[in-house]
Scaffold this motif. Sequence first.
Motif, PDB file in Angstrom:
ATOM      1  N   LEU A 164       0.828  -1.206   0.000  1.00  0.00           N
ATOM      2  CA  LEU A 164       0.000   0.000   0.000  1.00  0.00           C
ATOM      3  C   LEU A 164       0.860   1.253   0.000  1.00  0.00           C
ATOM      4  CD1 LEU A 164      -2.759   1.333   0.193  1.00  0.00           C
ATOM      5  CD2 LEU A 164      -2.637   1.101   2.688  1.00  0.00           C
ATOM      6  N   ALA A 165       1.917   1.250   0.835  1.00  0.00           N
ATOM      7  CA  ALA A 165       2.809   2.407   0.890  1.00  0.00           C
ATOM      8  C   ALA A 165       3.493   2.633  -0.457  1.00  0.00           C
ATOM      9  CB  ALA A 165       3.856   2.199   1.985  1.00  0.00           C
ATOM     10  N   PHE A 166       3.889   1.548  -1.107  1.00  0.00           N
ATOM     11  CA  PHE A 166       4.543   1.659  -2.417  1.00  0.00           C
ATOM     12  C   PHE A 166       3.579   2.201  -3.463  1.00  0.00           C
ATOM     13  CE2 PHE A 166       5.988  -0.055  -6.514  1.00  0.00           C
ATOM     14  CZ  PHE A 166       7.321   0.378  -6.511  1.00  0.00           C
ATOM     15  N   SER A 167       2.345   1.704  -3.455  1.00  0.00           N
ATOM     16  CA  SER A 167       1.337   2.158  -4.421  1.00  0.00           C
ATOM     17  C   SER A 167       1.009   3.635  -4.231  1.00  0.00           C
ATOM     18  CB  SER A 167       0.067   1.314  -4.284  1.00  0.00           C
ATOM     19  OG  SER A 167       0.339  -0.046  -4.514  1.00  0.00           O
ATOM     20  N   LEU A 168       0.820   4.040  -2.971  1.00  0.00           N
ATOM     21  CA  LEU A 168       0.528   5.450  -2.699  1.00  0.00           C
ATOM     22  C   LEU A 168       1.713   6.331  -3.084  1.00  0.00           C
ATOM     23  CD1 LEU A 168      -1.289   5.187   0.753  1.00  0.00           C
ATOM     24  CD2 LEU A 168      -2.314   5.649  -1.483  1.00  0.00           C
ATOM     25  N   GLY A 169       2.940   5.815  -2.871  1.00  0.00           N
ATOM     26  CA  GLY A 169       4.134   6.561  -3.250  1.00  0.00           C
ATOM     27  C   GLY A 169       4.210   6.785  -4.745  1.00  0.00           C
ATOM     28  N   LEU A 170       3.846   5.778  -5.530  1.00  0.00           N
ATOM     29  CA  LEU A 170       3.846   5.913  -6.983  1.00  0.00           C
ATOM     30  C   LEU A 170       2.870   6.989  -7.442  1.00  0.00           C
ATOM     31  CD1 LEU A 170       4.014   2.213  -8.252  1.00  0.00           C
ATOM     32  CD2 LEU A 170       5.816   3.940  -8.376  1.00  0.00           C
ATOM     33  N   LEU A 171       1.717   7.050  -6.777  1.00  0.00           N
ATOM     34  CA  LEU A 171       0.722   8.053  -7.137  1.00  0.00           C
ATOM     35  C   LEU A 171       1.133   9.450  -6.689  1.00  0.00           C
ATOM     36  CD1 LEU A 171      -2.554   6.108  -6.208  1.00  0.00           C
ATOM     37  CD2 LEU A 171      -1.630   6.519  -8.498  1.00  0.00           C
ATOM     38  N   GLU A 172       1.771   9.532  -5.535  1.00  0.00           N
ATOM     39  CA  GLU A 172       2.123  10.828  -4.960  1.00  0.00           C
ATOM     40  C   GLU A 172       3.346  11.448  -5.616  1.00  0.00           C
ATOM     41  OE1 GLU A 172       3.672  12.668  -0.686  1.00  0.00           O
ATOM     42  OE2 GLU A 172       3.106  10.563  -0.837  1.00  0.00           O
ATOM     43  N   TYR A 173       4.280  10.634  -6.075  1.00  0.00           N
ATOM     44  CA  TYR A 173       5.594  11.138  -6.480  1.00  0.00           C
ATOM     45  C   TYR A 173       5.542  12.185  -7.601  1.00  0.00           C
ATOM     46  CZ  TYR A 173      10.526  11.269  -7.609  1.00  0.00           C
ATOM     47  OH  TYR A 173      11.810  11.701  -7.829  1.00  0.00           O
ATOM     48  N   PRO A 174       4.783  11.965  -8.697  1.00  0.00           N
ATOM     49  CA  PRO A 174       4.755  13.019  -9.732  1.00  0.00           C
ATOM     50  C   PRO A 174       4.306  14.372  -9.192  1.00  0.00           C
ATOM     51  CG  PRO A 174       3.838  10.983 -10.588  1.00  0.00           C
ATOM     52  CD  PRO A 174       4.015  10.782  -9.106  1.00  0.00           C
ATOM     53  N   LEU A 175       3.326  14.360  -8.259  1.00  0.00           N
ATOM     54  CA  LEU A 175       2.878  15.621  -7.671  1.00  0.00           C
ATOM     55  C   LEU A 175       3.976  16.228  -6.798  1.00  0.00           C
ATOM     56  CD1 LEU A 175      -0.788  14.731  -6.651  1.00  0.00           C
ATOM     57  CD2 LEU A 175       0.008  15.925  -8.697  1.00  0.00           C
ATOM     58  N   GLN A 176       4.686  15.376  -6.059  1.00  0.00           N
ATOM     59  CA  GLN A 176       5.787  15.861  -5.237  1.00  0.00           C
ATOM     60  C   GLN A 176       6.869  16.475  -6.105  1.00  0.00           C
ATOM     61  OE1 GLN A 176       5.782  15.736  -1.721  1.00  0.00           O
ATOM     62  NE2 GLN A 176       7.427  17.188  -2.087  1.00  0.00           N
ATOM     63  N   ARG A 177       7.115  15.863  -7.256  1.00  0.00           N
ATOM     64  CA  ARG A 177       8.128  16.410  -8.166  1.00  0.00           C
ATOM     65  C   ARG A 177       7.696  17.764  -8.712  1.00  0.00           C
ATOM     66  NH1 ARG A 177      10.639  14.031 -13.871  1.00  0.00           N
ATOM     67  NH2 ARG A 177      12.356  15.532 -13.930  1.00  0.00           N
ATOM     68  N   VAL A 178       6.423  17.886  -9.055  1.00  0.00           N
ATOM     69  CA  VAL A 178       5.920  19.165  -9.560  1.00  0.00           C
ATOM     70  C   VAL A 178       6.041  20.250  -8.492  1.00  0.00           C
ATOM     71  CG1 VAL A 178       3.860  20.388 -10.327  1.00  0.00           C
ATOM     72  CG2 VAL A 178       4.391  18.150 -11.265  1.00  0.00           C
ATOM     73  N   ILE A 179       5.752  19.905  -7.231  1.00  0.00           N
ATOM     74  CA  ILE A 179       5.891  20.871  -6.144  1.00  0.00           C
ATOM     75  C   ILE A 179       7.328  21.386  -6.080  1.00  0.00           C
ATOM     76  CG2 ILE A 179       5.898  21.137  -3.630  1.00  0.00           C
ATOM     77  CD1 ILE A 179       3.520  19.227  -3.527  1.00  0.00           C
TER      78      ILE A 179
END
Length: 306
Positions: free
Chosen positions: A13-28
Amino acid sequence: MDTAVTYGAKLSLAFSLGLLEYPLQRVIHIRQAQGALPGFKYRNIVSCLRQIPGEQGGIRHLWRGLPPWMVASIASKPLTRLINEQVHKIGLFHISQNAPYMERLWKNVACGAASGGIVMFVFHPLHFASLRLQLDLGGGTLGPRASFQNSKQILAAIAQQSGVFSAPFSSSGSIYRGFGGTCAHKLLHRGLYFGLYDTFGKYSGNNSLSSTLWSKLFIGFGVSNLAEFLTYPIRTGIVRAQVAVSPVISFRGNTTPVMYRGALHAMACVAKDEGIKALWRGYCITIGKSIFGSLFLVGYDMVRIA
């Protein structure tokens, strides 16, 4: 066996959520660094997500810098818990069974800060490497032509040119540039994050579980956004200070050395040169992310009550 299955499910679950979150974190981070990189053409989140795949050789490059970020993010939680248990065994931080409330409070806070600081120190190079990979948008139009390809390469280059450690408020930079600011940001953010929720949570009422849940969710959402809003400029300063560490990252192959003496100096320069609003550039993206923060607070509170 059940414990192993549960741990595996949590890890997945943590890995899946990380995959979804990462592009947004990069944009930030890209939005926060805007102004330190020459030739920026990204106006907003849509512009970033639309242009990066074409510029760097495919949609997979939206996740550039993911491995070090994922390792640090997933490994930090169990390591923090382990270190926290060991710190509690030290005489100064040991909590007796009949200890008064205030003693328990300051010892728990002190242990949390100590264990969190140790974990941040261990994983700071990985977070730094991930940030530099996220922001290294230069080298041409294809990903393989970018200046840096992996964490080992980028950390070796920084260590060679700028060193591992540097004196506070120096402009030379190092791998651990921004560590002090990161610690200050985490302490302030977490203090506001939990402190405000515990303060305003009592107004959630004593009605049905459903109404209590919704009120706590609303309070948690507001607290998450307020804590992020108040501490966001510090994070912007940290990102700018790390961008300026030699070798300076590039945008489409062009580099412009930016001399910051640390996060505070970077914040002052951004406010002076680009306006106060620039300190909150990219903040709108965090509003959506704060939903996860509010759900965590409510879930933690529900478990505590039960």
